[in-house]
Design a protein around this motif. Structure first.
Motif, short mmCIF file in Angstrom:
data_model
loop_
_atom_site.label_atom_id
_atom_site.label_comp_id
_atom_site.label_asym_id
_atom_site.label_seq_id
_atom_site.Cartn_x
_atom_site.Cartn_y
_atom_site.Cartn_z
N ARG A 107 10.70 19.94 38.64
CA ARG A 107 9.90 20.28 37.47
C ARG A 107 9.29 21.66 37.61
NH1 ARG A 107 5.43 15.92 36.67
NH2 ARG A 107 4.85 17.50 35.12
N VAL A 108 8.96 22.24 36.46
CA VAL A 108 8.24 23.51 36.43
C VAL A 108 6.77 23.19 36.26
CG1 VAL A 108 7.89 25.68 35.21
CG2 VAL A 108 10.20 24.75 35.46
N GLN B 14 3.90 30.10 36.86
CA GLN B 14 4.79 28.96 36.76
C GLN B 14 5.82 29.03 37.88
OE1 GLN B 14 6.50 29.11 32.81
NE2 GLN B 14 5.03 27.61 32.05
N TYR C 139 8.90 26.50 40.11
CA TYR C 139 9.76 25.32 40.09
C TYR C 139 9.63 24.64 41.44
CZ TYR C 139 14.03 22.49 39.78
OH TYR C 139 14.94 21.45 39.78
N ASP D 151 11.09 22.60 44.07
CA ASP D 151 12.40 22.17 44.54
C ASP D 151 12.24 20.92 45.43
OD1 ASP D 151 15.20 22.37 44.83
OD2 ASP D 151 14.94 23.35 46.78
N SER E 59 9.90 27.88 43.79
CA SER E 59 10.77 29.00 43.37
C SER E 59 10.29 29.55 42.03
CB SER E 59 12.24 28.55 43.25
OG SER E 59 13.01 29.58 42.67
N ARG F 258 13.66 30.12 39.84
CA ARG F 258 14.15 28.90 39.20
C ARG F 258 13.27 28.53 38.02
NH1 ARG F 258 17.24 24.57 41.29
NH2 ARG F 258 17.98 23.41 39.46
N ALA F 259 11.98 28.75 38.17
CA ALA F 259 11.06 28.45 37.06
C ALA F 259 11.35 29.36 35.87
CB ALA F 259 9.61 28.62 37.53
N GLU G 231 14.74 28.29 34.24
CA GLU G 231 14.66 27.10 33.40
C GLU G 231 13.97 27.41 32.07
OE1 GLU G 231 15.98 24.12 33.91
OE2 GLU G 231 16.92 24.89 35.73
#
Length: 570
Positions: free
Chosen positions: A29-30, A76, A78, A80, A92, A95-96, A99
């Motif tokens: 999730r973020v 924000q 992510y 992992d 990450s 990754r945030a 997304e």
């Protein structure tokens, strides 16, 4: 339930679950975290788990830029993993951002809206673009409207792109910068073309040059400057007048708003040299000009910049017929011409090259009046006569009937060959028709005007027996003359005698005399003779006078008596 003073293992697990609020649900999730510290090139971030996570500072910066981050900032990230082997949260920022970017890009793609991105790398066949965290592929053909050799100036600069295709499952996004430029250009062209009007004079920059004209940039839209509208004077190629990059002043001739095509002109800004051309170039005026172009049908001569006249091939030379104009004049040659016709409406001037020179036919007529004897070479033999080369490169024609007396025109033509030098007399001259008539037989002795019997002074009569003298021995027969200065005529070999052995011209000699009968006159009133006809007539007369063959006398006896009587009479 165990006492809170002495919690059991299960109690501790329940308390942990309550405290973390289901930590496992954080994974994938973020979430929003707080920067609690910055260590070297790492940012320490608390997301509410039992341990903090560390994220490289570069993930918080755009490509080619430094991260603008400080303690206390909320960001924000992510999640992992909640906890790694070191007990730290695996976070990450990339990754945030990815997304969040995919969510936003899907929305923009559905609306076919433009998105902002940064070109940051090269890959096979194109480039990579950062779309606020999502990485997209930019094909090389979609970078610009025209091929771009060096993309370096376009890298690391935020600019708009159009999403052509995206697949979230496969993580593929294809974008285009060219589509944005074309759309923007179309909008600019549409707006610019609405501001232009036919007849308007505007400055432009030469963008490209072709064989048929030049493309001029009018500030966002191109117009075609055709080669015929560059100048009133002849322009063989636009590069003679223009260079790429030149700033030129042009006039808008036509605008097609449907196709957004604009036709331009430069010569329209100059004064038209054809105005008053009829007054400047009256018919009959002798002028000087320069040969600008040569074709199969003539040559174009420039009288002044912007005005050319055509010298048709028929008006190039008095004597050279059916030759290519390039054999008479050459390009850039200065020549003198005479104006033959002017049509200002059609912008045409007909010129004559030969009219600026002396007419050789008139010059020949002045130097060789009718009756003059001339000499020349047989240039050509046709089925109706001979063409003789004369002074000033003119030709005269001897009709077949004027070649020789006493023989047919066909036989007379066979007496002469191309290249032979002959003499003739001028019979008629028509300079306007470029025609000179010659005669060869008129130079022979004893023409029709002298056709009198030898010694008698009377005109020759048909069937008369006369004494002739051999003038010339030919294969076809004998050229003979009556008396010393009488009429001349011809005896065909078949008329030299009744017997085949007598029909041999070679048995006669020049100067030899013998009797023959006048059998008639040709269309030139020249007599024809025959020994054979005389022999037949004498035979008939002898038979009538001395008896027929039925009386017992032989034909030889009868003829002998007849010859004896004629000799006694003479």
């Amino acid at each position: 339930m165990a006492s809170t003073a002495n919690p059991s293992r299960d109690d501790f697990a329940a308390l942990l679950e309550q405290t973390l609020g289901g930590a496992e649900s954080f994974e994938g999730r973020v979430v929003i975290g707080t920067v609690t510290g910055i260590e070297n090139d790492l940012a320490v971030i608390d997301v509410g788990l039992k341990s903090e996570g560390r994220v490289p500072l570069r993930e918080f910066a755009a490509p080619g830029q430094k991260a603008d981050l400080k303690v206390g900032d909320e960001v924000q990230v992510y999640v992992d993993r909640v906890e790694n082997a070191n007990g730290e949260a695996m976070l990450s920022r990339d990754r945030a951002r990815r997304e969040a970017a995919w969510d936003n890009l899907e929305t923009e793609f559905a609306k076919t809206a433009r998105v902002e991105g940064v070109i940051f790398g090269r890959v096979k066949g194109g480039f990579t673009v950062d779309l606020s965290g999502a990485v997209a592929f930019l094909p090389g053909s979609q970078v610009d409207i025209r091929p771009v050799r060096d993309v370096t100036p376009l890298m690391d600069i935020p600019q708009p792109f159009q999403i052509l295709k995206m697949d979230r499952k496969r993580g593929n996004i294809v974008v285009s910068r060219r589509a944005v430029l074309e759309e923007t250009r179309a909008e600019q062209r549409s707006g610019l073309i609405q501001s232009l009007a036919e007849g308007q004079v505007i400055d432009g920059v030469v963008k490209n040059i072709t064989d048929y004209g030049a493309f001029v940039d009018l500030g966002g839209i191109d117009g075609l400057l055709h080669v015929t509208d560059l100048s009133y004077k002849r322009v063989n190629h636009p590069s003679e007048v223009l260079n790429i990059g030149d700033t030129v002043k042009v006039q808008i001739i036509r605008i097609n708003r449907d196709t957004q095509r604009i036709s331009l002109g430069m010569k329209q800004l100059e004064s038209d040299p054809w105005d008053g051309a009829a007054a400047k170039y009256p018919v009959g005026e002798k002028l000087s000009g320069r040969v600008t172009n040569i074709t199969e049908y003539g040559a174009f001569v420039e009288l002044e910049p912007g005005i050319e006249g055509l010298v048709h091939v028929s008006e190039m030379s008095w004597t050279k017929k059916n030759v290519h104009p390039g054999k008479i004049v050459s390009t850039s040659q200065e020549v003198e011409v005479v104006v033959l016709e002017v049509d200002a409406e059609k912008r045409r001037i007909s010129l004559g090259l030969k009219q600026a020179q002396n007419n050789p036919w008139e010059a020949f007529a002045a130097a060789h009046p009718v009756g003059t004897e001339v000499e020349g070479e047989v240039k050509n033999a046709t089925e109706f006569g001979l063409f003789i080369g004369l002074d000033n490169d003119v030709d005269g024609m001897v009709h077949m009937s004027d070649i020789a007396w006493g023989i047919s025109g066909e036989d007379a033509l066979n007496l002469h060959r191309k290249g032979e030098t002959v003499k003739a007399i001028v019979l008629a001259i028509e300079p306007d028709k470029e025609r000179i008539s010659l005669g060869m037989k008129q130079l022979e002795r004893g023409g029709p005007s002298a056709a009198v019997a030898a010694g008698g002074g009377d005109k020759l009569n048909k069937n008369a027996i006369v004494t002739v003298t051999v003038l010339e021995v030919r294969d076809a027969g004998l050229e003979v003359q009556v008396g010393e200065d009488g009429a001349t005529g011809f005896i065909k070999r078949t008329d030299l005698g009744r017997d085949r052995d007598e029909q041999r011209p070679e048995r006669f000699q020049v100067g030899q005399k013998f009797d023959a009968m006048v059998t008639g006159f040709d269309r030139s009133k020249k007599p024809t003779f025959s020994v054979k006809a005389m022999q037949i007539a004498e035979e008939k007369q002898a038979v009538q006078q001395y008896g027929s063959s039925d009386s017992g006398a032989s034909l030889g006896d009868i003829l002998g008596e007849a010859l004896k009587a004629r000799n006694e009479k003479n």
